[in-house]
Scaffold this motif. Structure first.
Motif, PDB file in Angstrom:
ATOM      1  N   SER A   1     -45.467  18.595  46.034  1.00 24.47           N
ATOM      2  CA  SER A   1     -44.969  18.577  47.958  1.00 24.47           C
ATOM      3  C   SER A   1     -45.129  20.335  48.055  1.00 24.47           C
ATOM      4  CB  SER A   1     -43.193  18.551  47.912  1.00 24.47           C
ATOM      5  OG  SER A   1     -42.876  20.322  46.533  1.00 24.47           O
TER       6      SER A   1
ATOM      7  N   GLY B   1     -38.685  19.441  54.421  1.00 20.72           N
ATOM      8  CA  GLY B   1     -37.538  18.875  53.540  1.00 20.72           C
ATOM      9  C   GLY B   1     -37.726  18.175  52.514  1.00 20.72           C
ATOM     10  N   ILE B   2     -38.472  17.654  51.576  1.00 17.93           N
ATOM     11  CA  ILE B   2     -39.451  17.250  50.673  1.00 17.93           C
ATOM     12  C   ILE B   2     -39.283  18.180  49.059  1.00 17.93           C
ATOM     13  CG2 ILE B   2     -41.253  16.237  49.107  1.00 17.93           C
ATOM     14  CD1 ILE B   2     -41.849  14.601  51.881  1.00 17.93           C
TER      15      ILE B   2
ATOM     16  N   ILE C   1     -35.721  20.402  49.346  1.00 19.98           N
ATOM     17  CA  ILE C   1     -34.981  19.416  47.829  1.00 19.98           C
ATOM     18  C   ILE C   1     -35.310  19.224  46.474  1.00 19.98           C
ATOM     19  CG2 ILE C   1     -34.288  17.401  47.921  1.00 19.98           C
ATOM     20  CD1 ILE C   1     -34.095  16.292  50.461  1.00 19.98           C
TER      21      ILE C   1
ATOM     22  N   THR D   1     -34.870  22.689  44.812  1.00 14.89           N
ATOM     23  CA  THR D   1     -33.500  23.116  44.514  1.00 14.89           C
ATOM     24  C   THR D   1     -33.199  22.647  43.655  1.00 14.89           C
ATOM     25  OG1 THR D   1     -32.851  23.261  46.939  1.00 14.89           O
ATOM     26  CG2 THR D   1     -31.015  22.310  45.103  1.00 14.89           C
ATOM     27  N   PHE D   2     -33.956  21.942  43.134  1.00 16.80           N
ATOM     28  CA  PHE D   2     -33.244  21.003  41.935  1.00 16.80           C
ATOM     29  C   PHE D   2     -34.931  20.374  40.735  1.00 16.80           C
ATOM     30  CE2 PHE D   2     -30.831  19.151  45.429  1.00 16.80           C
ATOM     31  CZ  PHE D   2     -29.288  19.220  44.504  1.00 16.80           C
TER      32      PHE D   2
ATOM     33  N   ALA E   1     -31.016  15.418  38.033  1.00 24.15           N
ATOM     34  CA  ALA E   1     -30.286  16.085  39.387  1.00 24.15           C
ATOM     35  C   ALA E   1     -29.385  14.863  39.943  1.00 24.15           C
ATOM     36  CB  ALA E   1     -31.654  15.351  40.525  1.00 24.15           C
TER      37      ALA E   1
ATOM     38  N   TRP F   1     -29.146  10.608  44.577  1.00 23.79           N
ATOM     39  CA  TRP F   1     -29.723  10.367  46.110  1.00 23.79           C
ATOM     40  C   TRP F   1     -31.321  11.500  45.755  1.00 23.79           C
ATOM     41  CZ3 TRP F   1     -30.783  15.282  48.442  1.00 23.79           C
ATOM     42  CH2 TRP F   1     -30.132  16.080  48.201  1.00 23.79           C
ATOM     43  N   VAL F   2     -31.247  12.469  45.016  1.00 22.09           N
ATOM     44  CA  VAL F   2     -32.190  13.387  45.090  1.00 22.09           C
ATOM     45  C   VAL F   2     -33.902  12.279  45.347  1.00 22.09           C
ATOM     46  CG1 VAL F   2     -33.405  14.732  43.697  1.00 22.09           C
ATOM     47  CG2 VAL F   2     -31.074  15.280  44.262  1.00 22.09           C
TER      48      VAL F   2
ATOM     49  N   THR G   1     -34.621   9.860  47.876  1.00 22.97           N
ATOM     50  CA  THR G   1     -34.792  10.712  49.278  1.00 22.97           C
ATOM     51  C   THR G   1     -35.958  11.302  49.111  1.00 22.97           C
ATOM     52  OG1 THR G   1     -32.282  10.872  48.999  1.00 22.97           O
ATOM     53  CG2 THR G   1     -33.717  12.382  50.630  1.00 22.97           C
ATOM     54  N   ILE G   2     -36.064  11.729  48.197  1.00 22.58           N
ATOM     55  CA  ILE G   2     -37.783  12.432  48.154  1.00 22.58           C
ATOM     56  C   ILE G   2     -39.051  11.381  48.397  1.00 22.58           C
ATOM     57  CG2 ILE G   2     -39.929  14.034  47.549  1.00 22.58           C
ATOM     58  CD1 ILE G   2     -37.360  15.900  46.046  1.00 22.58           C
TER      59      ILE G   2
END
Length: 122
Positions: free
Chosen positions: A47, A82-83, A86, A89-90, A96, A99-100, A103-104
């Motif tokens: 990312s 956003g990727i 997220i 953050t985790f 995590a 959903w993490v 979602t990525i």
């Protein structure tokens, strides 16, 4: 081929490698989706690479005088940002929320699909 065009193409290769690293990291964690997969190094570093090379390419394409589709660039920019956030953050957590990582993966596929189907240049 001029120098600026070569730099843009090298940046594109690195950009796609970043997305490949993200997807490899997501696919590596598929067995743990039900329990909450961790964000691994491939996702985080991919990312970073995709975000950085996307910003570089945007500036270089504008500098090269090409017309670009600003809506597509905005959607792609929001997606990769956003990727990254997220993932960042985790990244330090052993596990995590469920959903993490899916979602990525979804955001990555959407980002690539928008670029391929709609196109970035006008």
């Amino acid at each position: 081929m001029e120098t600026l065009e070569l730099i843009i193409r090298i940046s594109l290769v690195l950009h796609l490698l970043g997305f490949a690293a993200i997807m490899a990291g997501v696919l590596n964690e598929t067995k743990r989706f039900k329990t909450g997969a961790p964000v691994n190094a491939g996702i985080l570093h991919g990312s970073w690479l995709a975000l950085l090379t996307g910003l570089i390419m945007t500036g270089l394409v504008y500098a090269n005088g090409e017309e670009v589709n600003n809506l597509v660039l905005s959607i792609k920019g929001l997606g990769i940002t956003g990727i990254f956030f997220i993932a960042y953050t985790f990244a330090k957590k052993d596990s995590a929320p469920k959903w993490v990582v899916p979602t990525i993966g979804l955001l990555t596929v959407i980002n690539l699909a928008v670029a391929v189907v709609v196109g970035v240049t006008a």
